[in-house]
Write an enzyme that holds these catalytic residues in place. Sequence first.
Site, PDB file in Angstrom:
ATOM      1  N   LEU A 142      43.514 -41.804 131.911  1.00  0.00           N
ATOM      2  CA  LEU A 142      43.454 -43.063 132.496  1.00  0.00           C
ATOM      3  C   LEU A 142      41.430 -43.585 132.629  1.00  0.00           C
ATOM      4  O   LEU A 142      40.990 -42.686 132.828  1.00  0.00           O
ATOM      5  CB  LEU A 142      43.645 -43.343 133.699  1.00  0.00           C
ATOM      6  CG  LEU A 142      45.763 -43.702 133.434  1.00  0.00           C
ATOM      7  CD1 LEU A 142      46.367 -43.689 135.016  1.00  0.00           C
ATOM      8  CD2 LEU A 142      45.896 -45.126 132.607  1.00  0.00           C
ATOM      9  N   GLY A 167      39.404 -43.522 129.910  1.00  0.00           N
ATOM     10  CA  GLY A 167      38.658 -43.960 128.611  1.00  0.00           C
ATOM     11  C   GLY A 167      37.144 -43.352 128.609  1.00  0.00           C
ATOM     12  O   GLY A 167      36.626 -42.338 129.320  1.00  0.00           O
ATOM     13  N   GLY A 191      18.445 -42.817 115.881  1.00  0.00           N
ATOM     14  CA  GLY A 191      19.095 -43.966 116.831  1.00  0.00           C
ATOM     15  C   GLY A 191      18.573 -44.209 117.690  1.00  0.00           C
ATOM     16  O   GLY A 191      18.491 -43.775 118.102  1.00  0.00           O
ATOM     17  N   GLU A 196      18.679 -44.121 125.971  1.00  0.00           N
ATOM     18  CA  GLU A 196      18.963 -43.877 127.653  1.00  0.00           C
ATOM     19  C   GLU A 196      19.170 -42.443 127.348  1.00  0.00           C
ATOM     20  O   GLU A 196      18.267 -41.446 128.102  1.00  0.00           O
ATOM     21  CB  GLU A 196      20.336 -43.722 127.506  1.00  0.00           C
ATOM     22  CG  GLU A 196      20.750 -45.831 128.345  1.00  0.00           C
ATOM     23  CD  GLU A 196      22.125 -45.841 128.981  1.00  0.00           C
ATOM     24  OE1 GLU A 196      22.620 -47.232 129.138  1.00  0.00           O
ATOM     25  OE2 GLU A 196      22.366 -45.011 128.919  1.00  0.00           O
ATOM     26  N   HIS A 242      11.038 -61.142 150.245  1.00  0.00           N
ATOM     27  CA  HIS A 242       9.973 -60.528 150.583  1.00  0.00           C
ATOM     28  C   HIS A 242      10.273 -59.496 151.800  1.00  0.00           C
ATOM     29  O   HIS A 242       9.915 -59.889 153.062  1.00  0.00           O
ATOM     30  CB  HIS A 242       8.828 -61.685 150.848  1.00  0.00           C
ATOM     31  CG  HIS A 242       7.093 -60.820 150.453  1.00  0.00           C
ATOM     32  ND1 HIS A 242       7.062 -60.103 149.624  1.00  0.00           N
ATOM     33  CD2 HIS A 242       6.352 -60.724 151.205  1.00  0.00           C
ATOM     34  CE1 HIS A 242       5.476 -59.548 149.943  1.00  0.00           C
ATOM     35  NE2 HIS A 242       5.514 -59.829 151.244  1.00  0.00           N
TER      36      HIS A 242
HETATM   37  C1  LIG Z   1      27.159 -42.847 125.729  1.00  0.00           C
HETATM   38  C2  LIG Z   1      27.893 -44.015 126.505  1.00  0.00           C
HETATM   39  C3  LIG Z   1      27.606 -44.813 127.499  1.00  0.00           C
HETATM   40  C4  LIG Z   1      28.025 -45.677 127.744  1.00  0.00           C
HETATM   41  N1  LIG Z   1      27.615 -46.786 129.050  1.00  0.00           N
HETATM   42  C5  LIG Z   1      27.560 -47.938 129.172  1.00  0.00           C
HETATM   43  C6  LIG Z   1      27.639 -48.773 130.126  1.00  0.00           C
HETATM   44  O1  LIG Z   1      26.429 -48.143 130.759  1.00  0.00           O
HETATM   45  N2  LIG Z   1      27.855 -49.647 130.281  1.00  0.00           N
HETATM   46  C7  LIG Z   1      29.409 -50.509 129.528  1.00  0.00           C
HETATM   47  O2  LIG Z   1      29.534 -51.818 130.240  1.00  0.00           O
HETATM   48  N3  LIG Z   1      29.139 -49.868 128.446  1.00  0.00           N
HETATM   49  C8  LIG Z   1      28.761 -48.528 128.582  1.00  0.00           C
HETATM   50  N4  LIG Z   1      29.258 -47.858 127.340  1.00  0.00           N
HETATM   51  C9  LIG Z   1      30.306 -48.216 126.109  1.00  0.00           C
HETATM   52  C10 LIG Z   1      31.687 -48.389 127.472  1.00  0.00           C
HETATM   53  O3  LIG Z   1      32.100 -46.876 127.419  1.00  0.00           O
HETATM   54  C11 LIG Z   1      32.799 -49.340 125.888  1.00  0.00           C
HETATM   55  O4  LIG Z   1      32.259 -50.205 125.653  1.00  0.00           O
HETATM   56  C12 LIG Z   1      34.636 -49.311 127.107  1.00  0.00           C
HETATM   57  O5  LIG Z   1      34.525 -47.821 127.614  1.00  0.00           O
HETATM   58  C13 LIG Z   1      35.175 -50.025 126.342  1.00  0.00           C
HETATM   59  O6  LIG Z   1      36.196 -49.808 126.982  1.00  0.00           O
HETATM   60  P1  LIG Z   1      37.547 -49.837 125.750  1.00  0.00           P
HETATM   61  O7  LIG Z   1      39.112 -50.201 127.188  1.00  0.00           O
HETATM   62  O8  LIG Z   1      37.913 -51.248 124.726  1.00  0.00           O
HETATM   63  O9  LIG Z   1      37.912 -49.114 125.077  1.00  0.00           O
HETATM   64  P2  LIG Z   1      37.731 -47.196 125.310  1.00  0.00           P
HETATM   65  O10 LIG Z   1      37.459 -47.134 126.883  1.00  0.00           O
HETATM   66  O11 LIG Z   1      37.141 -46.389 124.483  1.00  0.00           O
HETATM   67  O12 LIG Z   1      39.346 -47.104 126.063  1.00  0.00           O
HETATM   68  C14 LIG Z   1      40.463 -46.511 124.663  1.00  0.00           C
HETATM   69  C15 LIG Z   1      41.027 -45.634 125.312  1.00  0.00           C
HETATM   70  O13 LIG Z   1      42.691 -45.779 124.743  1.00  0.00           O
HETATM   71  C16 LIG Z   1      42.968 -44.239 124.175  1.00  0.00           C
HETATM   72  N5  LIG Z   1      43.635 -44.507 122.901  1.00  0.00           N
HETATM   73  C17 LIG Z   1      42.971 -44.381 121.503  1.00  0.00           C
HETATM   74  N6  LIG Z   1      43.859 -44.759 120.873  1.00  0.00           N
HETATM   75  C18 LIG Z   1      45.369 -44.084 121.443  1.00  0.00           C
HETATM   76  C19 LIG Z   1      46.481 -44.435 121.210  1.00  0.00           C
HETATM   77  N7  LIG Z   1      47.013 -44.117 119.702  1.00  0.00           N
HETATM   78  N8  LIG Z   1      48.013 -44.069 122.451  1.00  0.00           N
HETATM   79  C20 LIG Z   1      46.960 -43.957 123.889  1.00  0.00           C
HETATM   80  N9  LIG Z   1      45.707 -44.196 123.975  1.00  0.00           N
HETATM   81  C21 LIG Z   1      45.164 -44.128 122.637  1.00  0.00           C
HETATM   82  C22 LIG Z   1      41.502 -43.150 124.768  1.00  0.00           C
HETATM   83  O14 LIG Z   1      42.309 -41.953 124.577  1.00  0.00           O
HETATM   84  C23 LIG Z   1      41.008 -44.230 125.198  1.00  0.00           C
HETATM   85  O15 LIG Z   1      41.390 -43.068 126.429  1.00  0.00           O
HETATM   86  C24 LIG Z   1      28.433 -46.901 127.555  1.00  0.00           C
HETATM   87  C25 LIG Z   1      29.369 -45.781 126.063  1.00  0.00           C
HETATM   88  C26 LIG Z   1      28.675 -44.704 125.714  1.00  0.00           C
HETATM   89  C27 LIG Z   1      29.556 -43.861 124.388  1.00  0.00           C
END
Ligand SMILES: Cc1cc2nc3c(=O)[nH]c(=O)nc-3n(C[C@H](O)[C@H](O)[C@H](O)COP(=O)(O)OP(=O)(O)OC[C@H]3O[C@@H](n4cnc5c(N)ncnc54)[C@H](O)[C@@H]3O)c2cc1C
Length: 473
Positions: free
Chosen positions: A38, A40, A188, A195, A452
């Site tokens: 949990l 992600g 990239g 960062e 300020h």
């Molecule tokens: C290095 C890095 C730094 C970042 N920094 C920032 C930041 O500072 N601020 C910011 O706003 N965003 C940041 N992000 C982006 C941010 O992490 C993502 O936008 C965000 O996590 C997206 O949330 P989500 O819920 O869509 O997906 P995710 O967080 O990717 O969650 C998806 C979840 O689904 C699960 N899952 C996938 N397929 C299945 C399945 N079939 N069954 C069950 N579970 C499954 C995965 O295990 C995962 O836990 C960063 C990303 C990276 C890589």
Amino acid sequence: MATEYDLVILGGGTGGYVAAIRASQLGLKTAVVEKRKLGGTCLHKGCIPSKALLRSAEVYRTAKQAEEFGVNVPEVELQFSKVQSRKQKIVDQLYNGVKHLMKKGKIDVYEGIGRILGPSIFSPMPGTVSVEMASGAENEMLVPKNVIIATGSRPRSLPGLEPDGENILSSDDALELEHLPASIVIVGGGVIGIEWASMLNDFGVDVTVVEYAGRILPTEDADISREMQTRLAKKGITIITGAKVLPDSLEKGKTISIQAEKDGETHTYSAEKMLISVGRQANVEGIGLENTDIQIENGFIATNSMYQTKESHIYAIGDVIGGLQLAHVASHEGMTAVEHIADQHPHSMDYSLVPKCIYSSPEAASVGLTEEEAKAEGRNIKVGKFPFQAIGKALVYGETDGFVKIVADQDSDDILGVHMIGPHVTDMISEAGLAKVLDATPWEVGQTIHPHPTLSEAIGEAALAVDGKAIHF
Ligand SMILES: Cc1cc2nc3c(=O)[nH]c(=O)nc-3n(C[C@H](O)[C@H](O)[C@H](O)COP(=O)(O)OP(=O)(O)OC[C@H]3O[C@@H](n4cnc5c(N)ncnc54)[C@H](O)[C@@H]3O)c2cc1C
């Protein structure tokens, strides 16, 4: 056995778990299916661990500069294993917090891989979720009225430059480094690449960034990109823009070397390690989309403004639908989808109000249109800019580089975009976000009394500067 739910959420990342909490608040019987942990990407591979490392890098750099502040620190030593364990402690604490929130909301969490089934004995419509349980127990069948797909994304790689976890790293691999390399080439120069470049440079690593576009941070305002490039170069980071990496040229030996084509010439870049940060691709495979009419566009799940897919009871939110791949975007999309499911008639999200932050040193943050975008829309614009150099608190901090820039509409007086680079701007951008939500004019922001001495005075002054009325510059 099949269990019925009002809502099943596939993926417990920021988008998924926040949606689950809102659903529980609205009285929906809710389950989350999560195949790893949990929280992600954001909690385990993204926002939080990367910011924990950045903070250690900042402390290390500041300690080395302590003498400027009249503080004598005779020996500054970096213990990277402690940096990593501090990072992990923060992640673990927040992870426990998310698990607690699931219990508090009486949300069922299934640990396993979820997959959407087509019409079955459980339901005439596609949407039953079969969970292959991580424990090895028999598959669970979840029969929901609605589904939200929130399966997120994973690092994209370039053909021929696939991360091996050893020398060629994705951002996931880089977070787990046990030792710092002496040198690194980062392919990239987007947000993640910058960062990492800033952090590794602060840790003392020799950093080269190779970016395909004509400038780093190509989606930010050009003034911000330019200032960031100048600041990072001043710190000793080598930045190559307009350079196309030639994947076939990869050579692995004691060091890694790669060639890139720039202005018709081929250049070679070598380092101990290489980080590939060229974007993220949606997790759309293996989740049963072929059992539905859900459509994929450019690799992402297509939805309407309420996040309904072609199957109107199956929604999709967060990184898996593309657009701005940010944690706060995923969570707001999740809440909007749930409120739509619960007939709360939510407003559709206005993406021009989403703040975007870059946590490098210097930090950068923005909301709304860049100057280039505003001009491309045919707007008649006026711009106010105010440097941190003229802000007392910036001098007190010892960080006077950077500025706040406000782009406004000459005709309507609307604030179109706010762009900042400098100390603590990732915290300051929320004021600009609020100004945009409330449709404030630059004059109104200028009338807001900024205490300020604070860094936020730069916002008030930049707003006054839009009409040539800045006081301190
Ligand atoms: C290095 C890095 C730094 C970042 N920094 C920032 C930041 O500072 N601020 C910011 O706003 N965003 C940041 N992000 C982006 C941010 O992490 C993502 O936008 C965000 O996590 C997206 O949330 P989500 O819920 O869509 O997906 P995710 O967080 O990717 O969650 C998806 C979840 O689904 C699960 N899952 C996938 N397929 C299945 C399945 N079939 N069954 C069950 N579970 C499954 C995965 O295990 C995962 O836990 C960063 C990303 C990276 C890589």
